[in-house]
Design a protein around this motif. Structure first.
Motif, short mmCIF file in Angstrom:
data_model
loop_
_atom_site.label_atom_id
_atom_site.label_comp_id
_atom_site.label_asym_id
_atom_site.label_seq_id
_atom_site.Cartn_x
_atom_site.Cartn_y
_atom_site.Cartn_z
N ALA A 1 0.83 -1.21 0.00
CA ALA A 1 0.00 0.00 0.00
C ALA A 1 0.86 1.26 0.00
CB ALA A 1 -0.92 -0.01 1.21
N ALA A 2 1.94 1.26 0.78
CA ALA A 2 2.78 2.45 0.84
C ALA A 2 3.48 2.73 -0.48
CB ALA A 2 3.80 2.30 1.97
N PHE A 3 3.68 1.69 -1.30
CA PHE A 3 4.42 1.84 -2.56
C PHE A 3 3.47 1.86 -3.77
CE2 PHE A 3 7.56 0.25 0.37
CZ PHE A 3 8.75 0.86 -0.02
N ALA A 4 2.20 2.16 -3.54
CA ALA A 4 1.22 2.10 -4.63
C ALA A 4 1.59 3.01 -5.79
CB ALA A 4 -0.16 2.47 -4.09
N HIS A 5 2.25 4.14 -5.54
CA HIS A 5 2.61 5.06 -6.61
C HIS A 5 3.92 4.68 -7.29
CE1 HIS A 5 4.68 6.33 -3.02
NE2 HIS A 5 5.43 7.20 -3.69
N LEU A 6 4.60 3.64 -6.78
CA LEU A 6 5.88 3.24 -7.36
C LEU A 6 5.87 1.81 -7.90
CD1 LEU A 6 8.25 4.70 -4.58
CD2 LEU A 6 7.76 5.71 -6.81
N VAL A 7 4.96 0.98 -7.40
CA VAL A 7 4.95 -0.44 -7.75
C VAL A 7 3.55 -0.83 -8.22
CG1 VAL A 7 5.24 -2.78 -6.84
CG2 VAL A 7 6.78 -0.96 -6.09
N LEU B 1 12.06 -3.19 -9.62
CA LEU B 1 11.57 -1.88 -10.05
C LEU B 1 12.21 -0.73 -9.26
CD1 LEU B 1 7.77 -2.68 -10.49
CD2 LEU B 1 9.43 -2.17 -12.31
N LEU B 2 12.51 -0.98 -8.00
CA LEU B 2 13.04 0.09 -7.15
C LEU B 2 14.56 0.10 -7.06
CD1 LEU B 2 10.50 -0.02 -4.17
CD2 LEU B 2 10.62 1.64 -6.03
#
Length: 702
Positions: free
Chosen positions: A75-81, A93-94
């Motif tokens: 959830a915290a990485f929704a804008h990145l993953v 990806l990161l």
């Protein structure tokens, strides 16, 4: 500097202030070949603000945990993953992200926590992780530091001096006792500090301090939303007898456990839950300074009338605090002494007797807390406008802060009304019935007859009334203190020094222009930059001469660490000055220690030792609330000769070459030559740069 708006209040945050060492550590941890750092601390300690400042201007990706999304994978990485990504794919990806800031990591969902842990293992992404102490965190996050993948910075509370800087930047112009009150109440919780300070300002609770361009806060604590949040666990106690016990402590702490006024079963439960602290003497008090004002604010009118204590109820405890402070001064050990009753009386706007205020001011000044000393002296002058000890302490504190315009010049007529004690830097007390002269710190009185203990209260000035009438009335003039604070007239008479002429060879009181009055004249002259005049007025307290750089005037007149300081300076012995400074610091004399280290800078033959002494001097001087004495000016002007330092100090104060020449009995040409040489050594181009060079270096906001 530009600031980001606070998303909740739409107000500009206070400027980032202090934390220079921590800020530099965080910046180094995410630079070069480092893998990052974890920053932890209680809620409100300023963790997020610190890391935000550390990454300002860098290319940084940000994620944050929230309580509502702990059950949603990544959830915290929704804008990145992508939503359907696996842990392996998310790491891939990161891996190209150079710097990742993870805020509120203790609130991450398990998948996000595992991703952060894997990024730390792979080491290709620098991580700046923030977590709150005391909160349940995913195991993958806690293993970042327990498994030694990343170093951990446990953020300590902001020190008092840095809290004062923060309040000056956020509110501006608060007097020292108000700063102390906010510091005690908030205990390093910067979010709470800001909310309480803003509420005090917005509700019009600040008033102009008398004879000072500062604002003071007296009266109740505003119960804001954050205050309620921090104390909800306290107000919700419903166990048998618990709320009554809390309320009794709120209105009367500290209370003895064996006095029969407290429910012992309830007290044990409250102590086990960390809400009450019981010391080794069996005295109970609330665990947090914020608890008492909140409980008092929540109490009804009838409960308040039943439990509230009056100033008269505090008389014995206040007298004990006065004696404890005087005893510490007499024992030449001014490390912190607990004195909550006097603080409570001032906080509530009731005030304290001038005698107590004078001892508090003296104790603070000897510790180097000059702004606090001036504030206590002003508090005493409210109770007794012409109290000589309070006027003396105000003069000394302001003069040693480098403000001769705020320090009343001691004139001959006034000085004859000033009794010798409490003198400058020695015991604040003269034994009952004694006519012994006051002494500076460590003054050798071995040749004089013994006069008993010097642990008694401060001397009552000649011609003043008993403490009840002189210093124990509140601001409306009503008598509030009785009992121990109102000694019999005979005792007052026995404590009053005689100021009449004394036959040669008698043991009468010293000339009032010496000792306390002499020290006032000494430091007033020093604040004006006139060291010759300052040294010319050194009288009863020989340690003044040591602090002003003339130890030969104190030979054989001091004892203990003060004598060691004088001897080391007289022999120009840098290592011995370092040892004296360390001993002074251990006893709480921070300003004296800073001056001794500053003097050691010029005495060391080893450049490394000189730099170390200067670093210690500056660090201690920054804790002395704006102290500016001749020895500390030497931190900046240390490369100059004594005459050059004297001329530069006068020039920085605004005197022309002609005025300096007339004051020092020199030719104008000689003054000009000294200034030209000083410019070259200091790297200054002209006179306009001198005030900045004479000022003590201050910690700069980031």
């Amino acid at each position: 500097m530009t600031f980001e708006r606070d998303a909740k209040t739409l107000e500009l945050p206070w400027p980032f202030t202090g934390r220079e060492d921590e800020l530099e550590l965080v910046r180094r941890s995410v630079a070069g070949g480092r893998h990052g750092i974890v920053v932890t601390g209680p809620a409100g300690r300023g963790k997020t603000r610190l890391v935000t400042e550390a990454v300002r201007g860098t290319d940084c990706a940000r994620v944050a945990g929230t309580p509502e999304t702990r059950g949603l994978p990544f959830a915290a990485f929704a804008h990145l993953v992508p939503e359907t990504a696996s842990l392996h794919r998310a790491v891939q990806l990161l891996s190209g992200v150079r710097l990742l800031l993870v805020d509120d990591a203790h609130l991450l969902d398990d998948s996000s926590a595992a991703l952060v842990h894997q990024l730390a293992v792979h080491g290709r992404t620098r991580l700046l992780v923030v977590a709150t102490d005391g909160a349940r965190a995913p195991g993958a996050i806690s293993r970042l530091w327990t498994g030694e993948l990343l170093p951990r910075l446990a953020l300590e509370p902001l020190p008092r001096e840095e809290t004062a800087q923060l309040l000056a930047a956020g509110v501006g112009g608060l007097e020292a006792l108000t700063v102390n009150r906010l510091y005690r109440l908030c205990r390093g919780d910067l979010r709470l500090l800001r909310e309480v300070a803003d509420a005090v300002r917005e509700r019009g609770l600040l008033n102009q301090a008398p004879d000072a361009a500062e604002w003071e806060w007296r009266g109740p604590v505003p119960v804001t939303a954050t205050v309620r949040e921090r104390t909800a666990h306290l107000l919700d106690r419903t166990g048998p007898g618990e709320r009554e016990t809390l309320d009794r402590l709120a209105f009367g702490e500290p209370l003895p456990v064996d006095a029969g006024t407290l429910d012992l079963d309830a007290l044990e439960r409250l102590e086990a839950d960390g809400l009450v602290h019981v010391d080794e003497q069996g005295t109970a008090r609330l665990a947090h300074p914020l608890h008492a004002p909140v409980l008092r604010a929540a109490a009804g009118r009838l409960k308040t009338l039943r439990l509230a204590r009056t100033p008269a109820d505090c008389a014995a405890a206040l007298e004990a605090e006065t004696a404890a402070l005087a005893r510490a001064i007499g024992e030449r050990d001014v490390r912190a002494v607990s004195a909550p009753v006097g603080e409570w009386l001032v906080d509530e706007g009731i005030g304290v007797p001038a005698r107590h205020a004078a001892v508090r001011a003296r104790f603070a000044r000897l510790r180097g807390e000059l702004r606090e000393a001036a504030a206590w002296a002003r508090e005493g002058l409210r109770a007794a406008a012409d109290d000589p000890p309070c006027r003396l302490e105000l003069t000394l504190a302001t003069a040693q802060s480098g403000h001769p315009d705020l320090a009343a010049p001691p004139d001959a007529d006034r000085s004859r009304d000033v009794s010798p004690g409490p003198g400058d830097d020695g015991p604040a007390v003269v034994p009952t019935g004694s006519t012994a002269r006051p002494a500076g710190p460590g003054v050798d009185r071995s040749a004089e007859p013994s006069t008993g203990s010097d642990d008694g209260p401060a001397v009552v000035p000649a011609g003043s009334a008993a403490p009840e009438s002189a210093g124990s009335r509140d601001r409306s003039g009503d008598s509030r203190f009785a009992g121990p604070l109102q000694p019999p007239a005979a005792v007052v008479e026995s404590r009053t020094p005689r100021l009449t002429a004394t036959p040669t060879g008698s043991r009468g009181a010293a000339d009032p222009r010496e000792g306390a009055g002499g020290s006032a004249a000494t430091w007033w002259a020093a604040a004006r930059g006139d060291l010759d005049a300052a040294l010319g007025t050194v009288g009863e307290d020989p340690y003044d001469a040591v602090r002003l750089g003339a130890p030969e005037r104190a030979v054989g007149r001091l004892t203990g660490v003060f004598a060691a300081h004088a001897e080391a300076l007289a022999h120009d012995d840098g290592p011995a000055l370092d040892r004296a400074a360390q001993a002074l610091e251990e006893r709480g004399f921070l300003l004296f220690a800073a001056e001794a280290y500053a003097q050691a800078v010029r005495s060391h033959r080893d450049p490394t030792a000189a730099r170390t002494a200067r670093t210690r001097a500056v660090a201690l001087a920054r804790r002395c609330q704006g102290a500016r004495t001749p020895a500390l000016a030497g931190l900046v002007l240390g490369e100059l000769t004594a005459r050059q330092r004297q001329i530069v100090t006068l020039a920085a104060a605004g005197l022309s070459n002609r005025q300096i020449a007339e004051k020092l009995t020199l030719s104008i040409r000689t003054v000009g030559n000294h200034l030209y040489s000083a410019y070259a050594r200091l790297g200054a181009s002209d006179r306009d740069a001198l005030p900045c060079l004479v000022e003590l270096p201050e910690a700069q906001p980031a």
